[in-house]
Design a protein around this motif. Structure first.
Motif, mmCIF file in Angstrom:
data_model
loop_
_atom_site.group_PDB
_atom_site.id
_atom_site.type_symbol
_atom_site.label_atom_id
_atom_site.label_comp_id
_atom_site.label_asym_id
_atom_site.label_seq_id
_atom_site.Cartn_x
_atom_site.Cartn_y
_atom_site.Cartn_z
ATOM 1 N N GLY A 2 36.292 40.661 38.675
ATOM 2 C CA GLY A 2 37.085 39.907 37.717
ATOM 3 C C GLY A 2 37.567 40.784 36.572
ATOM 4 O O GLY A 2 38.680 40.626 36.071
ATOM 5 N N GLY A 3 36.721 41.730 36.156
ATOM 6 C CA GLY A 3 37.116 42.644 35.094
ATOM 7 C C GLY A 3 38.309 43.501 35.474
ATOM 8 O O GLY A 3 39.153 43.841 34.632
ATOM 9 N N ALA A 4 38.404 43.840 36.771
ATOM 10 C CA ALA A 4 39.519 44.658 37.238
ATOM 11 C C ALA A 4 40.850 43.937 37.088
ATOM 12 O O ALA A 4 41.910 44.578 37.065
ATOM 13 C CB ALA A 4 39.304 45.061 38.695
ATOM 14 N N ALA A 5 40.828 42.596 36.966
ATOM 15 C CA ALA A 5 42.070 41.834 36.819
ATOM 16 C C ALA A 5 42.800 42.168 35.521
ATOM 17 O O ALA A 5 44.014 42.002 35.430
ATOM 18 C CB ALA A 5 41.770 40.334 36.881
ATOM 19 N N GLN A 133 36.250 35.965 41.009
ATOM 20 C CA GLN A 133 37.143 37.007 40.508
ATOM 21 C C GLN A 133 38.451 36.403 40.015
ATOM 22 O O GLN A 133 38.947 36.726 38.928
ATOM 23 C CB GLN A 133 37.431 38.021 41.605
ATOM 24 C CG GLN A 133 38.528 39.018 41.230
ATOM 25 C CD GLN A 133 39.103 39.735 42.445
ATOM 26 O OE1 GLN A 133 38.597 39.573 43.556
ATOM 27 N NE2 GLN A 133 40.142 40.511 42.253
ATOM 28 N N ALA A 134 39.033 35.516 40.830
ATOM 29 C CA ALA A 134 40.328 34.944 40.486
ATOM 30 C C ALA A 134 40.242 34.020 39.276
ATOM 31 O O ALA A 134 41.190 33.930 38.493
ATOM 32 C CB ALA A 134 40.885 34.185 41.682
ATOM 33 N N SER A 135 39.103 33.330 39.119
ATOM 34 C CA SER A 135 38.938 32.458 37.955
ATOM 35 C C SER A 135 38.969 33.275 36.667
ATOM 36 O O SER A 135 39.594 32.886 35.676
ATOM 37 C CB SER A 135 37.617 31.681 38.063
ATOM 38 O OG SER A 135 37.604 30.874 39.214
ATOM 39 N N ILE A 136 38.296 34.425 36.696
ATOM 40 C CA ILE A 136 38.375 35.340 35.545
ATOM 41 C C ILE A 136 39.788 35.876 35.412
ATOM 42 O O ILE A 136 40.323 36.037 34.306
ATOM 43 C CB ILE A 136 37.366 36.490 35.697
ATOM 44 C CG1 ILE A 136 35.941 35.938 35.730
ATOM 45 C CG2 ILE A 136 37.507 37.497 34.553
ATOM 46 C CD1 ILE A 136 34.885 36.964 36.086
ATOM 47 N N GLY A 137 40.427 36.160 36.575
ATOM 48 C CA GLY A 137 41.785 36.699 36.566
ATOM 49 C C GLY A 137 42.795 35.757 35.948
ATOM 50 O O GLY A 137 43.778 36.201 35.334
ATOM 51 N N LEU A 159 43.055 48.433 24.885
ATOM 52 C CA LEU A 159 42.277 47.198 24.813
ATOM 53 C C LEU A 159 41.986 46.641 26.211
ATOM 54 O O LEU A 159 40.879 46.162 26.483
ATOM 55 C CB LEU A 159 43.022 46.155 23.979
ATOM 56 C CG LEU A 159 42.973 46.350 22.456
ATOM 57 C CD1 LEU A 159 43.905 45.362 21.767
ATOM 58 C CD2 LEU A 159 41.544 46.168 21.944
ATOM 59 N N LEU A 160 42.975 46.708 27.101
ATOM 60 C CA LEU A 160 42.776 46.193 28.460
ATOM 61 C C LEU A 160 41.703 47.000 29.188
ATOM 62 O O LEU A 160 40.886 46.443 29.934
ATOM 63 C CB LEU A 160 44.089 46.221 29.234
ATOM 64 C CG LEU A 160 45.179 45.261 28.743
ATOM 65 C CD1 LEU A 160 46.435 45.385 29.600
ATOM 66 C CD2 LEU A 160 44.684 43.812 28.742
ATOM 67 N N ASN A 254 46.364 34.799 40.712
ATOM 68 C CA ASN A 254 44.958 34.422 40.803
ATOM 69 C C ASN A 254 44.767 32.960 41.172
ATOM 70 O O ASN A 254 43.757 32.612 41.798
ATOM 71 C CB ASN A 254 44.249 34.757 39.488
ATOM 72 C CG ASN A 254 43.930 36.231 39.384
ATOM 73 O OD1 ASN A 254 43.023 36.720 40.032
ATOM 74 N ND2 ASN A 254 44.687 36.960 38.580
ATOM 75 N N ILE A 255 45.714 32.091 40.834
ATOM 76 C CA ILE A 255 45.658 30.715 41.347
ATOM 77 C C ILE A 255 45.776 30.743 42.864
ATOM 78 O O ILE A 255 45.038 30.058 43.581
ATOM 79 C CB ILE A 255 46.781 29.854 40.725
ATOM 80 C CG1 ILE A 255 46.568 29.708 39.211
ATOM 81 C CG2 ILE A 255 46.823 28.478 41.386
ATOM 82 C CD1 ILE A 255 47.740 29.055 38.494
ATOM 83 N N GLY A 256 46.710 31.568 43.360
ATOM 84 C CA GLY A 256 46.842 31.725 44.803
ATOM 85 C C GLY A 256 45.587 32.300 45.432
ATOM 86 O O GLY A 256 45.182 31.895 46.528
#
Length: 392
Positions: A2-5, A133-137, A159-160, A254-256
């Protein structure tokens, strides 16, 4: 994951590299550079991993080393007054270094997790991982938009990187609570030199024709990476939207991913990984056609939704099928060999996309190449049996 998003390799990284003056060839490989670096190191440590009886200490040691490059790069970008020419190499090499260090640990991690998760629910397990992962994304998409609006350029990307490191650190801490299970039986590989081990790999793969076919499926299944290397750039140019709007694309992707992973978990539990791979290829072909004709922000948002949906059907299906095709007694070596072959598949697909875009300047030609690869992959998959049906 998720952090990678926050540094989404398919969405954020290509645009970041373009803004920093990177060539089309560098932009093209950004979605592949992290997984390729991961897979590159695995083959060389597999002989050591095969001899381990406990994997968790190895996983935890290389896991923290894997995460540190994002912290270092974030601090460098934040405190450097005049980045100059070194900024682009630092940004590009961060996922390379992280991937190489992570690749040393990933073979042991895969074996540890495969032991922990029963065979029938592996697809659901991978899908759950991707849903988290996608929820964090989805949150990351809004954060990326806000960060790049308030801090465009170098400080925004700093920052990212730091936010990504924070989430990666949380994932490392979470692994500390995982309870490693003992193997049903431990394989004791013969004592042989490393060169003898490498020379024996082609013979090992030759004895398993289904794994050779899986390698061909992976080589031809890289249409998504060819397409997405330039999809964000194409979408922003076609719609005239600002750079910060790539955060919206991340959210829709990420919804997809969530919906695709839900379907992949349910269908993979019932039918295995092969059907998921075929579906993902069909979706890729449709996506190629759609992105060539779309001109609106809504249309491209829908395209990123479909991209996330199809890509994670592919990832869950691939992980499930590979785990079930690999013989358990030498699964670490087979997984590492498959991963090493995947490096060249990733680099070939993204290089092809970069060359096509460089010589034609047309996103449509890149999409056409991705569609042709997907058709070839479907044809190969039709000749690959589903392991569960074979066993039953």
């Amino acid at each position: 994951m998720g952090g990678a998003a926050f540094l989404q390799p398919e969405t954020v990284m290509p645009k970041m590299v373009e803004q920093l003056g990177g060539h089309s060839a560098i932009i093209a490989i950004m979605p592949a550079i992290l997984p390729a670096a991961f897979a590159m190191a695995g083959l060389f440590v597999a002989p050591v991993v095969e001899r381990l009886t406990r994997f968790k200490p190895w996983v935890m040691t290389f896991g923290i080393l894997q995460r540190l490059p994002y912290l270092v790069t974030g601090l460098l970008l934040w405190f450097a007054q005049d980045a100059g020419a070194w900024l682009l190499p630092v940004v590009v090499l961060t996922p390379v270094l992280s991937g190489l260090l992570g690749g040393v640990g990933v073979v042991a991690w895969m074996e540890m997790v495969t032991r922990m998760v029963p065979e029938r629910i592996r697809a659901a397990g991978w899908a759950t991982r991707y849903i988290l992962q996608a929820s964090i994304g989805m949150i990351a998409g809004a954060v990326i938009h806000q960060v790049l609006t308030l801090h465009p350029g170098q400080r925004g990307y700093a920052l990212l990187h730091l936010i990504a490191f924070g989430f990666l650190l949380l994932s490392w801490i979470a692994q500390a609570f995982m309870r490693e299970l003992p193997p049903a039986h431990h394989y004791h590989p013969p004592q042989e030199g490393y060169l003898s081990y490498l020379r024996g790999l082609p013979r090992l793969l030759a004895a398993h024709p289904h794994l050779r076919r899986l390698i061909a499926v992976r080589f031809t299944g890289m249409g998504y990476l060819m397409l997405v290397s330039f999809l964000t750039i194409h979408a922003l140019h076609a719609t005239g939207r600002p750079e910060a709007d790539e955060g919206h694309f991340v959210s829709f992707q990420n919804i997809g991913t969530i919906l695709g992973s839900l379907l992949a978990g349910w269908l993979g539990y019932r039918s295995g990984g092969r059907v998921l791979l075929i579906m993902s290829r069909v979706i890729c072909i449709l996506l190629c056609a759609w992105t060539c004709v779309s001109q609106s922000f809504t249309g491209f948002s829908a395209a990123f939704f479909v991209f996330g949906f199809g890509l994670f059907l592919d990832r869950v299906g691939d992980l499930t099928l590979a785990a079930e095709l690999c013989p358990p007694e030498r699964r670490s070596t087979f997984q590492a060999a498959l991963g090493f072959c995947n490096v060249w598949a990733l680099l070939l697909a993204t290089s092809m996309g970069g060359l096509i875009y460089t010589f034609t300047g047309s996103f449509a030609f890149v999409a056409a190449g991705a569609a042709v690869l997907s058709v070839a992959s479907i044809l190969i998959l039709r000749g690959l049996p589903e392991p569960r049906r074979t066993l039953s």
